[in-house]
Design a protein around this motif. Structure first.
Motif, PDB file in Angstrom:
ATOM      1  N   LEU A 177     -10.862   3.824 -12.383  1.00 52.56           N
ATOM      2  CA  LEU A 177     -10.879   2.500 -11.783  1.00 52.56           C
ATOM      3  C   LEU A 177     -11.606   1.508 -12.677  1.00 52.56           C
ATOM      4  O   LEU A 177     -12.539   1.881 -13.392  1.00 52.56           O
ATOM      5  N   SER A 178     -11.182   0.262 -12.607  1.00 50.68           N
ATOM      6  CA  SER A 178     -11.892  -0.802 -13.309  1.00 50.68           C
ATOM      7  C   SER A 178     -13.234  -1.044 -12.631  1.00 50.68           C
ATOM      8  O   SER A 178     -13.404  -0.793 -11.434  1.00 50.68           O
ATOM      9  N   ALA A 179     -14.186  -1.530 -13.388  1.00 55.77           N
ATOM     10  CA  ALA A 179     -15.509  -1.824 -12.836  1.00 55.77           C
ATOM     11  C   ALA A 179     -15.390  -2.862 -11.727  1.00 55.77           C
ATOM     12  O   ALA A 179     -14.689  -3.865 -11.868  1.00 55.77           O
ATOM     13  N   GLY A 180     -16.087  -2.604 -10.626  1.00 52.65           N
ATOM     14  CA  GLY A 180     -16.088  -3.534  -9.515  1.00 52.65           C
ATOM     15  C   GLY A 180     -14.881  -3.439  -8.606  1.00 52.65           C
ATOM     16  O   GLY A 180     -14.761  -4.216  -7.657  1.00 52.65           O
ATOM     17  N   ARG A 181     -13.971  -2.507  -8.850  1.00 51.73           N
ATOM     18  CA  ARG A 181     -12.796  -2.336  -8.006  1.00 51.73           C
ATOM     19  C   ARG A 181     -12.975  -1.118  -7.107  1.00 51.73           C
ATOM     20  O   ARG A 181     -13.724  -0.191  -7.433  1.00 51.73           O
ATOM     21  N   HIS A 182     -12.285  -1.111  -5.975  1.00 50.04           N
ATOM     22  CA  HIS A 182     -12.435  -0.048  -4.991  1.00 50.04           C
ATOM     23  C   HIS A 182     -11.064   0.530  -4.649  1.00 50.04           C
ATOM     24  O   HIS A 182     -10.078  -0.208  -4.540  1.00 50.04           O
ATOM     25  N   PRO A 183     -10.986   1.853  -4.444  1.00 53.20           N
ATOM     26  CA  PRO A 183      -9.693   2.461  -4.118  1.00 53.20           C
ATOM     27  C   PRO A 183      -9.278   2.161  -2.689  1.00 53.20           C
ATOM     28  O   PRO A 183     -10.100   1.779  -1.842  1.00 53.20           O
ATOM     29  N   ALA A 184      -7.997   2.335  -2.429  1.00 52.67           N
ATOM     30  CA  ALA A 184      -7.452   2.208  -1.072  1.00 52.67           C
ATOM     31  C   ALA A 184      -6.913   3.577  -0.665  1.00 52.67           C
ATOM     32  O   ALA A 184      -6.182   4.210  -1.432  1.00 52.67           O
ATOM     33  N   ALA A 185      -7.270   4.026   0.525  1.00 51.06           N
ATOM     34  CA  ALA A 185      -6.839   5.350   0.972  1.00 51.06           C
ATOM     35  C   ALA A 185      -6.986   5.463   2.479  1.00 51.06           C
ATOM     36  O   ALA A 185      -7.850   4.820   3.086  1.00 51.06           O
ATOM     37  N   VAL A 186      -6.124   6.285   3.066  1.00 49.34           N
ATOM     38  CA  VAL A 186      -6.222   6.659   4.473  1.00 49.34           C
ATOM     39  C   VAL A 186      -6.161   8.181   4.507  1.00 49.34           C
ATOM     40  O   VAL A 186      -5.120   8.767   4.195  1.00 49.34           O
ATOM     41  N   LEU A 187      -7.271   8.803   4.843  1.00 47.94           N
ATOM     42  CA  LEU A 187      -7.398  10.255   4.761  1.00 47.94           C
ATOM     43  C   LEU A 187      -7.744  10.846   6.124  1.00 47.94           C
ATOM     44  O   LEU A 187      -8.572  10.300   6.858  1.00 47.94           O
ATOM     45  N   PHE A 188      -7.119  11.987   6.424  1.00 53.12           N
ATOM     46  CA  PHE A 188      -7.345  12.679   7.693  1.00 53.12           C
ATOM     47  C   PHE A 188      -7.853  14.094   7.392  1.00 53.12           C
ATOM     48  O   PHE A 188      -7.127  14.908   6.813  1.00 53.12           O
ATOM     49  N   LEU A 189      -9.082  14.352   7.769  1.00 51.70           N
ATOM     50  CA  LEU A 189      -9.685  15.670   7.574  1.00 51.70           C
ATOM     51  C   LEU A 189      -9.656  16.409   8.908  1.00 51.70           C
ATOM     52  O   LEU A 189     -10.189  15.911   9.906  1.00 51.70           O
ATOM     53  N   TYR A 199      -3.687   0.199  -8.108  1.00 49.43           N
ATOM     54  CA  TYR A 199      -3.624  -0.590  -6.876  1.00 49.43           C
ATOM     55  C   TYR A 199      -5.000  -0.516  -6.229  1.00 49.43           C
ATOM     56  O   TYR A 199      -5.341   0.454  -5.563  1.00 49.43           O
ATOM     57  N   THR A 200      -5.837  -1.510  -6.450  1.00 50.92           N
ATOM     58  CA  THR A 200      -7.225  -1.469  -5.999  1.00 50.92           C
ATOM     59  C   THR A 200      -7.556  -2.728  -5.206  1.00 50.92           C
ATOM     60  O   THR A 200      -6.778  -3.669  -5.144  1.00 50.92           O
ATOM     61  N   ARG A 201      -8.735  -2.732  -4.610  1.00 52.75           N
ATOM     62  CA  ARG A 201      -9.215  -3.876  -3.844  1.00 52.75           C
ATOM     63  C   ARG A 201     -10.581  -4.289  -4.382  1.00 52.75           C
ATOM     64  O   ARG A 201     -11.288  -3.509  -5.018  1.00 52.75           O
ATOM     65  N   ALA A 260     -10.216  -1.207   2.410  1.00 51.06           N
ATOM     66  CA  ALA A 260      -8.969  -0.462   2.631  1.00 51.06           C
ATOM     67  C   ALA A 260      -9.211   1.035   2.547  1.00 51.06           C
ATOM     68  O   ALA A 260      -8.327   1.786   2.145  1.00 51.06           O
ATOM     69  N   GLN A 261     -10.402   1.458   2.919  1.00 49.58           N
ATOM     70  CA  GLN A 261     -10.744   2.884   2.929  1.00 49.58           C
ATOM     71  C   GLN A 261     -10.953   3.316   4.374  1.00 49.58           C
ATOM     72  O   GLN A 261     -11.843   2.820   5.059  1.00 49.58           O
ATOM     73  N   PHE A 281       0.833  -1.212   0.000  1.00 51.74           N
ATOM     74  CA  PHE A 281       0.000   0.000   0.000  1.00 51.74           C
ATOM     75  C   PHE A 281       0.861   1.253   0.000  1.00 51.74           C
ATOM     76  O   PHE A 281       0.665   2.154  -0.832  1.00 51.74           O
ATOM     77  N   THR A 282       1.815   1.352   0.913  1.00 48.29           N
ATOM     78  CA  THR A 282       2.597   2.586   1.010  1.00 48.29           C
ATOM     79  C   THR A 282       3.528   2.764  -0.192  1.00 48.29           C
ATOM     80  O   THR A 282       3.799   3.897  -0.603  1.00 48.29           O
TER      81      THR A 282
END
Length: 608
Positions: free
Chosen positions: A291-303, A257-259, A264-265, A232-233
Motif C-alpha cells: 500500500l502507498s503511505a497514508g492509504r488504507h485497504p478496503a475489505a469485508v471479512l467474516f470470521l 483500490y484504497t481509501r 471501508a474496513q 469495490f466489488t
C-alpha cells in the motif's frame, strides 16, 4: 516553633444503599445506548434473532425524536411482553453456558434500558396468536392491551433520553446522528444478505437493500455492490480460508483500490460486527508493503468459529470480542490476505483504467487557434476524399520520445495476461498488446517489485546476516516488559536482532541486522513492546528490514530512461506474470494499467 495540627472531625461514614430499579436501568442504558445508532443496533439485532426476513427502520430528527423498527419475525405472545421489559430477561440463552452464544442478544438489557430513557411501545403478534401492545415511559410500564398487528414486532421509541436530558447534550447534529444510524444498519445488512432492510429518515428513504438470492459469495457480492458500490466489488478478490477450527470468508480489495481512511474496513465474528484491535491490526498486516503511505485497504471479512472459541460477553455493547487463541485468529487473517493478494499480479484495478481513459478525453473548452504545425496537417475530410496530400514537417523542437520496434507476431505472447510488447515511450513506459486491448507498464516500478520479491525470498531462505556490537547495548525495562520481549528472542534472532537477559528488568542487545547498522536498538525494542501491548504482536523489525530491501530493489532495478529491446520488454512482462504482488511497486503505486479495446474504440467514437 511548630503549631499543633488543627482538630478535624472525621468525615461521615458512607452508607451503602441499594439502587432502585429505575436508577439501575438508567445506568445500564448509559452502557448499552450511547446514541440513537446504538438503539437501532440493539433493536435490529433483536429482529434478526427473531428470524426476520424483512426489517424496516424509520427515524426522525436523527433518531432522538423517533426510532421505529418493524420486522416480520416470530413475534411475542401477550404474556411475554411484560417480561421482555424486565432486566436480564431473555429468550436467547438459559444461563447454563455463557460461552455458547449463538445469537446477537443475550444479556436482556436492551429493551428495559430503552424504556428507562425514552417512551417505548412494543406491538407484537405471533403466527397463531392475537396482537398485543405494551408501553413504558421513563421505566414505568403500563398494562398490556390488545392491538391490531401483523405477525412480527414493531418497536417504537420516542423522545430518546427525555428521562436523562444530560445525555442529549452529547448528541451531535441530526445529520451526523442519521449518518451514524445508516452506517450501523449498513454494517448489519452486510452480514445478512438474505434479509431485506430499509431506512427512512424524516419520511425520505435513504437506504434500501432488498433480499439477495443464491449462494453465499453471489449473495454477498450483490449485497456489497449495493452497500459499498460497484467499484469495490469489481476490484475485490474473494477470501476463503480455514485453519485450526477457524474459517475466514469475504472480499478484500486490490492493493491499488484504497481509501484515505479506514472507513471501508468491516470485520464480523460469527456474523456480529465488531471493532477489534487484533483483527484490524491483522488486516493492516495482510496488506503490508503493498500500500502507498497514508492509504488504507478496503475489505469485508467474516470470521466464523465455534462459539466456545470466542467470548462476546466482554462489554454490554457487544462490539468487542476476546479469542481463546488470539494468535490463531490473527494468523489466519494475515495468511489468507497475503495468499490472496499474491495472486493478483494480473488483476487490473478497473478504476485505474477509467481514470486513464478520462485523462485521454479532452476537457470541454472554448475554441482556440490551432498550433501552426497542426494547422498544416491534412484535414480528416481530405484524407477521407482520398487526396494524396503530403503533410509538411511538423517542426518538433526535438524528436518525440517514442520508439516502435518491428516485432513479429507472437501468438503465445498475444494471449498472455500482459500481452506482447509493441513499443516503449519516454524510455519508461511499455505498451503491450493483449487479446482484449492494451496494457501500459511502468518499467521501473514493475522491475523494482520483481527485484524486491527476489530479495525478500532470499532473505526468508537464508538467515538475515547479523552484526555483533562492539559494546552490547543495555536496555532498561520494566521487569514484566523485559520478560515479554525475551519471550520473542528466538523470533528476533532469526531477523538478526539478538538480545539476552541482563539482570532483573534489563536486556542486553548484542547483535543487530547488518543492513540496519545504524539502528537505535533501545528505541526499536520499546516500539516492539508498544506493538505487543496494543496488538499482541509486532511486525516492526520485519517492516524495517523490508524497507531496506525495498531501497536496495529501487537502486537495483531498471531505471527510467533506459531503452529496452523488444526481447527485454517481453521478458519483463513474463516475469511480472510469474511474480506475486507485481501489480504494485514497493511503494504501493500501480505498475500497470489495462485499457479494453471497447473502451478505446468509444474514446475515438467508433462505438456507442
Amino acid at each position: 516553633m511548630t503549631s499543633a495540627a488543627p482538630k478535624m472531625s472525621p468525615p461521615p461514614r458512607p452508607v451503602i444503599r441499594q439502587l432502585d430499579e429505575d436508577t439501575a436501568n438508567r445506568i445500564a442504558a448509559g452502557e448499552v445506548v450511547e446514541r440513537p445508532a446504538s438503539a437501532v443496533k440493539e433493536l435490529v439485532e433483536n429482529a434478526l434473532d427473531a428470524g426476520a426476513t424483512r426489517i424496516d427502520v424509520a427515524i426522525e430528527q436523527g433518531g432522538r425524536g423517533l426510532i421505529r423498527v418493524t420486522d416480520d419475525g416470530c413475534g411475542m405472545a401477550e404474556g411475554d411482553l411484560p417480561l421482555a421489559l424486565a432486566r436480564h430477561a431473555t429468550s436467547k440463552i438459559d444461563g447454563s453456558d455463557l460461552l455458547a452464544i449463538t445469537s446477537f442478544g443475550f444479556r436482556g438489557e436492551a429493551l428495559p434500558s430503552l424504556g428507562a430513557v425514552g417512551r417505548l411501545t412494543i406491538t407484537s403478534r405471533t403466527g397463531d396468536g392475537a396482537g398485543a401492545m405494551i408501553a413504558v415511559t421513563g421505566g414505568r410500564a403500563a398494562p398490556v392491551r390488545p392491538a391490531a398487528a401483523n405477525c412480527g414486532t414493531v418497536v417504537e421509541l420516542r423522545d430518546l433520553f427525555f428521562a436523562t436530558p444530560a445525555r442529549l447534550k452529547f448528541l451531535r447534529s441530526d445529520r451526523a446522528e442519521t449518518q451514524a444510524v445508516a452506517e450501523t444498519l449498513r454494517r448489519l445488512a452486510m452480514a445478512q444478505p438474505w434479509v431485506a432492510f430499509t431506512l427512512t429518515s424524516d419520511g425520505r428513504e435513504i437506504l434500501r437493500a432488498d433480499a439477495e438470492q443464491g449462494e453465499l459469495f453471489g449473495a454477498l457480492t450483490a449485497r456489497l455492490t449495493r452497500l459499498m458500490g460497484p467499484d469495490f466489488t469489481e476490484n475485490a478478490i474473494p477470501i476463503d480460508a480455514e485453519r485450526d477450527g477457524l474459517s475466514l470468508t469475504g472480499l478484500a480489495a486490490l492493493p491499488t483500490y484504497t481509501r484515505g481512511a479506514a472507513v471501508a474496513q468491516h470485520v464480523f465474528v460469527n456474523g456480529r460486527p465488531v471493532r477489534d484491535k487484533l483483527l484490524t491490526g491483522a488486516l493492516r498486516a495482510g496488506y503490508m508493503d503493498v500500500l502507498s503511505a497514508g492509504r488504507h485497504p478496503a475489505a469485508v471479512l467474516f470470521l466464523e468459529c465455534d462459539p466456545q472459541m470466542v467470548d462476546v460477553n466482554v462489554h454490554p455493547a457487544k462490539a468487542e470480542v476476546r479469542f481463546r487463541d488470539p494468535q490463531a485468529a490473527r494468523g489466519l487473517v494475515v495468511s489468507a490476505l497475503r495468499h490472496a493478494l499474491a495472486g493478483t499480479g494480473q488483476r487490473a484495478d478497473s478504476t485505474l483504467g477509467q481514470a486513464t481513459l478520462a485523462a485521454f478525453r479532452p476537457e470541454p473548452q472554448a475554441a482556440r487557434p490551432l498550433p501552426a504545425w497542426q494547422a498544416r496537417t491534412p484535414s480528416g475530410a481530405a484524407i477521407r476524399a482520398g487526396l494524396d496530400l503530403q503533410a509538411p514537417d511538423p517542426g518538433f523542437a526535438e524528436a518525440p520520445s517514442a520508439r516502435f520496434d518491428a516485432v513479429g507476431p507472437d501468438p503465445v505472447a498475444d494471449q498472455a495476461p500482459l500481452g506482447a510488447a509493441r513499443a516503449q515511450i519516454h524510455e519508461n513506459y511499455i505498451i503491450a498488446q493483449t487479446a482484449e486491448g492494451m496494457v501500459i507498464v511502468d518499467q521501473h516500478a514493475a522491475h523494482e517489485r520483481l527485484v524486491y520479491e527476489r530479495l525478500k525470498a532470499q532473505a526468508a531462505r537464508d538467515a538475515i546476516p547479523a552484526q555483533a556490537l562492539l559494546i552490547p547495548e543495555i536496555v532498561e525495562l520494566d521487569p514484566a516488559h523485559a520478560e515479554r520481549i525475551l519471550g520473542l528472542a528466538p523470533d528476533l534472532a532469526r531477523l538478526g536482532l539478538v538480545i539476552e537477559p541482563f539482570g532483573p528488568g534489563a536486556v542486553a542487545l548484542r547483535e543487530v541486522p547488518a543492513m540496519l547498522a545504524r539502528l537505535d536498538g533501545a528505541a526499536l525494542i520499546r516500539d516492539i513492546l508498544d506493538d505487543l501491548q496494543d496488538q499482541g504482536r509486532s511486525d516492526r523489525l520485519q517492516a524495517r528490514i523490508d524497507a531496506v530491501l525495498s531501497s536496495m530493489a529501487c537502486h537495483g532495478s531498471v531505471r527510467s530512461g533506459r531503452r529496452m529491446t523488444p526481447e527485454e520488454m517481453n521478458a519483463l512482462l513474463r516475469d511480472m506474470e510469474r511474480t506475486p504482488r507485481s501489480g504494485q511497486c514497493n511503494h504501493g503505486r500501480p505498475t500497470w494499467v489495462r485499457l479494453d479495446l471497447a473502451d478505446i474504440e468509444r474514446l475515438f467514437g467508433r462505438r456507442d
